[in-house]
Design an enzyme around this catalytic site. Structure first.
Site, PDB file in Angstrom:
ATOM      1  N   TYR A   1     -14.961  20.482 -11.165  1.00 33.02           N
ATOM      2  CA  TYR A   1     -15.164  18.677 -12.006  1.00 33.02           C
ATOM      3  C   TYR A   1     -16.582  18.710 -11.696  1.00 33.02           C
ATOM      4  O   TYR A   1     -15.900  18.374 -10.134  1.00 33.02           O
ATOM      5  CB  TYR A   1     -13.834  18.494 -11.992  1.00 33.02           C
TER       6      TYR A   1
ATOM      7  N   ASP B   1      -5.379  21.964  -9.471  1.00 30.58           N
ATOM      8  CA  ASP B   1      -5.834  20.409 -10.759  1.00 30.58           C
ATOM      9  C   ASP B   1      -6.130  20.450 -11.879  1.00 30.58           C
ATOM     10  O   ASP B   1      -6.035  21.499 -13.208  1.00 30.58           O
ATOM     11  CB  ASP B   1      -7.085  20.206 -10.559  1.00 30.58           C
TER      12      ASP B   1
ATOM     13  N   LYS C   1      -6.951  10.246 -17.141  1.00 32.25           N
ATOM     14  CA  LYS C   1      -6.741  11.493 -18.617  1.00 32.25           C
ATOM     15  C   LYS C   1      -6.134  11.908 -19.520  1.00 32.25           C
ATOM     16  O   LYS C   1      -5.256  10.406 -20.051  1.00 32.25           O
ATOM     17  CB  LYS C   1      -7.360  13.084 -18.527  1.00 32.25           C
TER      18      LYS C   1
ATOM     19  N   ARG D   1       0.853  -1.163   0.367  1.00 32.88           N
ATOM     20  CA  ARG D   1       0.299   0.211   0.118  1.00 32.88           C
ATOM     21  C   ARG D   1       0.374   1.258  -0.073  1.00 32.88           C
ATOM     22  O   ARG D   1       0.850   2.140  -0.539  1.00 32.88           O
ATOM     23  CB  ARG D   1      -0.668   0.460   1.091  1.00 32.88           C
TER      24      ARG D   1
HETATM   25  C1  LIG Z   1     -11.829  12.770 -14.126  1.00 30.78           C
HETATM   26  C2  LIG Z   1     -11.303  14.573 -13.757  1.00 30.78           C
HETATM   27  C3  LIG Z   1     -11.402  13.338 -11.895  1.00 30.78           C
HETATM   28  C4  LIG Z   1     -11.252  12.762 -11.323  1.00 30.78           C
HETATM   29  O1  LIG Z   1     -10.415  11.299 -11.505  1.00 30.78           O
HETATM   30  P1  LIG Z   1     -10.470  10.312 -11.585  1.00 30.78           P
HETATM   31  O2  LIG Z   1      -9.164   9.588 -12.172  1.00 30.78           O
HETATM   32  O3  LIG Z   1     -12.040   9.796 -12.538  1.00 30.78           O
HETATM   33  O4  LIG Z   1     -10.893   9.792  -9.951  1.00 30.78           O
HETATM   34  C5  LIG Z   1     -10.198  15.231 -11.277  1.00 30.78           C
HETATM   35  N1  LIG Z   1     -10.439  16.617 -12.066  1.00 30.78           N
HETATM   36  C6  LIG Z   1     -10.866  16.597 -13.819  1.00 30.78           C
HETATM   37  C7  LIG Z   1     -10.656  17.878 -14.006  1.00 30.78           C
HETATM   38  C8  LIG Z   1     -11.154  15.549 -14.131  1.00 30.78           C
HETATM   39  O5  LIG Z   1     -11.432  15.515 -15.213  1.00 30.78           O
END
Ligand SMILES: *Cc1c(COP(=O)(O)O)cnc(C)c1O
Length: 410
Positions: free
Chosen positions: A125, A197, A222, A72
Site C-alpha cells: 500500500y 495486513d 475499508k 487514550r
Molecule cells: C487503506 C490501507 C491502509 C491504511 O489504512 P488507513 O485507515 O487509510 O490509514 C493500509 N493497508 C492497506 C492494504 C490499505 O488498503
C-alpha cells in the site's frame, strides 16, 4: 476471551462438535453484554476523556494494573470493538487505533529498535511503502524488500537481526496473493514473527492466524467499517505482544487513539460484514469476467478468476475472492484516463471496501504528486495502465453497463 471460532463461509457452517456461535453471529454479538448497559441493544458511546475514582487508593490501584485512567488507553466502546475483532480473527487480544497507518506505525515503533531489520514484500500500500522507504530507516531500522511471491526468497533475506516479516495479502493494488502458511513456516524456522495486513480480505474471508501468522493488521476504514464514514485501524495477535502495543505503543509512542464515535460506527458496520463480503465477492467476480471478455481490456486481476496466477493459493487461504480487482487497457495510461472520465455510476476516488464502487488510477495520482513529493513512485509490479476497482454493493448489471459504456467509447 475464547480462542474457539468457526469460519464464516465454510460449508457446513459448523461441525456437529462445535457448540459456539458462528462467525456472522459473533460479528453481531461478541464482546457486548447489554445487561451491563441498561439493556441497550446497541453499545453505548462513551464520550469521555477521563475516568473518576472513588479514592486516591483506587486511582493508584488502577494505575498499577496498567490503568483505566484515561481515554487514550481505555474506552468501553473501543474495548468492545477490540474484543470482537480479536475473536473474529481467532486472536487472544486486539488493539484499535485511529487509522490503518496508525496501526502500522504503532506496530513498527513499538516492536523494533535501532539495529533491527524488517523484511517487507516488495509491493505495498502506497503509504506503508512511503513509511518503510522514507521513515523507518531514519530510526536505524534496516528495511529489506523481498519478493515473497516465492517464499524461498526469505531464506537469504533473514539475518540474526531480522525481527519481523510484514506483507499484505491480497496485495494492494493488483490483488496478487502471498502464501501465508509457506511464508510463516520459513520465518518461524528462523525465529522471526510474521505480520499480515489482511485489509483487502477482512476476517470474513481470510484469517491469517489460522495459517500461521502471528499478527494481523487491518485498516478498519475499508471493509470492516464498510460504509466510508470513519477511519480506523486494528492490530490482532497474542496477548503479550498486544499488551506491549497497548501499554507503550498507543499510550505514549503514537497516542493514536480511535474516537469512540468511530468505534461505534465500525461496530455497526461489522454487523453486516459477512453478508457484504459475500456480495462484494460475487459482484467483483462477475465484473472481472465481463471486463476480461471486452476487447479493449489488456488484463484483469481478481483472486478467484481462473486466469489469476495465484488462484490455487487464494482458494487455499480465502473463502471468497473479495471485492477488489485491478485491470488495464490496451490503450494504456491515456486510455485509463479517458475511460475513467466516462464513468457515470462508479465513483473516481481512492479508498476501498465501501458500499459505493470506487475506482482509481495509481499512475495518474503518482504523477500529480511528484511536484510536491519528488520521491513519489509506483510500487514494484504496478504498471502505468493499472486501474484499481473496489466493487461496491450496487447491482452487478449496473456496474458492468457503466464500464462497458465507457470502454466501448474508447
Ligand atoms: C487503506 C490501507 C491502509 C491504511 O489504512 P488507513 O485507515 O487509510 O490509514 C493500509 N493497508 C492497506 C492494504 C490499505 O488498503
Amino acid at each position: 476471551m475464547t480462542r474457539t471460532y468457526q469460519s464464516a463461509t465454510d460449508a457446513p457452517a459448523r461441525s456437529l462438535n462445535d457448540t459456539g456461535p458462528g462467525f456472522a453471529t459473533r460479528a453481531i454479538h461478541h464482546g457486548y453484554d447489554p445487561s451491563g448497559f441498561s439493556n441497550a441493544v446497541q453499545p453505548p458511546v462513551f464520550l469521555t476523556s477521563t475516568y473518576g475514582f472513588e479514592s486516591v487508593a483506587a486511582n493508584e490501584a488502577a494505575a498499577a494494573l496498567g490503568g483505566r485512567l484515561y481515554a487514550r488507553e481505555y474506552n468501553p466502546t473501543t474495548e468492545i470493538l477490540e474484543q470482537r475483532l480479536a475473536n473474529l480473527e481467532g486472536a487472544e487480544a486486539g488493539l484499535v487505533v485511529a487509522s490503518g497507518m496508525a496501526a502500522f506505525g504503532t506496530l513498527i515503533l513499538s516492536l523494533l529498535s535501532q539495529g533491527d531489520e524488517l523484511i517487507v514484500h516488495k509491493t505495498l500500500y502506497a503509504n506503508t511503502l512511503a513509511m518503510v522507504e522514507q521513515a523507518v530507516p531514519r530510526f536505524g531500522i534496516k528495511v529489506v524488500a523481498v519478493d515473497l511471491s516465492d517464499p524461498q526468497n526469505l531464506e537469504a533475506a533473514i539475518t540474526e537481526r531480522t525481527r519481523l516479516v510484514f506483507f499484505e495479502t491480497p496485495v494492494n493494488p493488483l490483488s496478487r496473493i502471498l502464501d501465508i502458511a509457506a511464508i510463516a513456516e520459513r520465518a518461524h524456522a528462523r525465529g522471526v514473527k510474521v505480520a499480515v495486513d489482511s485489509t483487502f480480505a477482512s476476517p470474513a474471508l481470510q484469517r491469517p492466524l489460522e495459517h500461521g501468522a502471528d499478527i494481523v493488521l487491518h485498516s478498519l476504514t475499508k471493509y470492516i467499517n464498510g460504509h466510508g464514514d470513519a477511519l480506523g485501524g486494528a492490530i490482532l495477535g497474542d496477548a503479550q505482544t498486544l499488551r506491549t502495543l497497548h501499554e507503550t505503543g498507543l499510550r505514549y509512542i503514537t497516542g493514536a487513539a480511535l474516537s469512540p464515535m468511530s468505534a461505534f460506527l465500525i461496530l455497526r458496520g461489522l454487523k453486516t460484514l459477512t453478508l457484504r463480503m459475500e456480495r462484494h465477492s460475487a459482484t467483483a467476480l462477475a465484473v472481472a469476467q465481463a471486463l476480461e471478455a471486452h476487447p479493449a481490456v489488456a488484463f484483469v486481476s481478481h483472486p478467484f478468476l481462473d486466469s489469476h496466477p495465484d488462484q490455487v493459493t487464494a482458494r487455499k487461504q480465502m473463502s471468497n475472492g473479495s471485492g477488489m480487482l485491478a485491470f488495464g487497457l490496451r490503450a494504456g495510461y491515456e486510455g485509463a484516463r479517458r475511460m475513467m472520465d466516462r464513468l457515470n455510476l462508479i465513483t473516481r476516488a481512492v479508498s476501498l471496501g465501501d458500499a459505493d464502487s470506487l475506482i482509481y488510477h495509481p499512475a495518474s495520482l503518482t504523477r500529480a504528486r511528484q511536484p510536491i513529493r519528488k520521491d513519489a513512485h509506483l510500487a514494484d509490479g504496478v504498471g502505468e495502465d493499472l486501474m484499481r476497482l473496489s466493487v461496491g454493493l450496487e447491482d452487478a448489471d449496473d456496474l458492468i453497463t457503466d464500464l462497458r459504456r465507457a470502454l466501448d467509447a474508447l
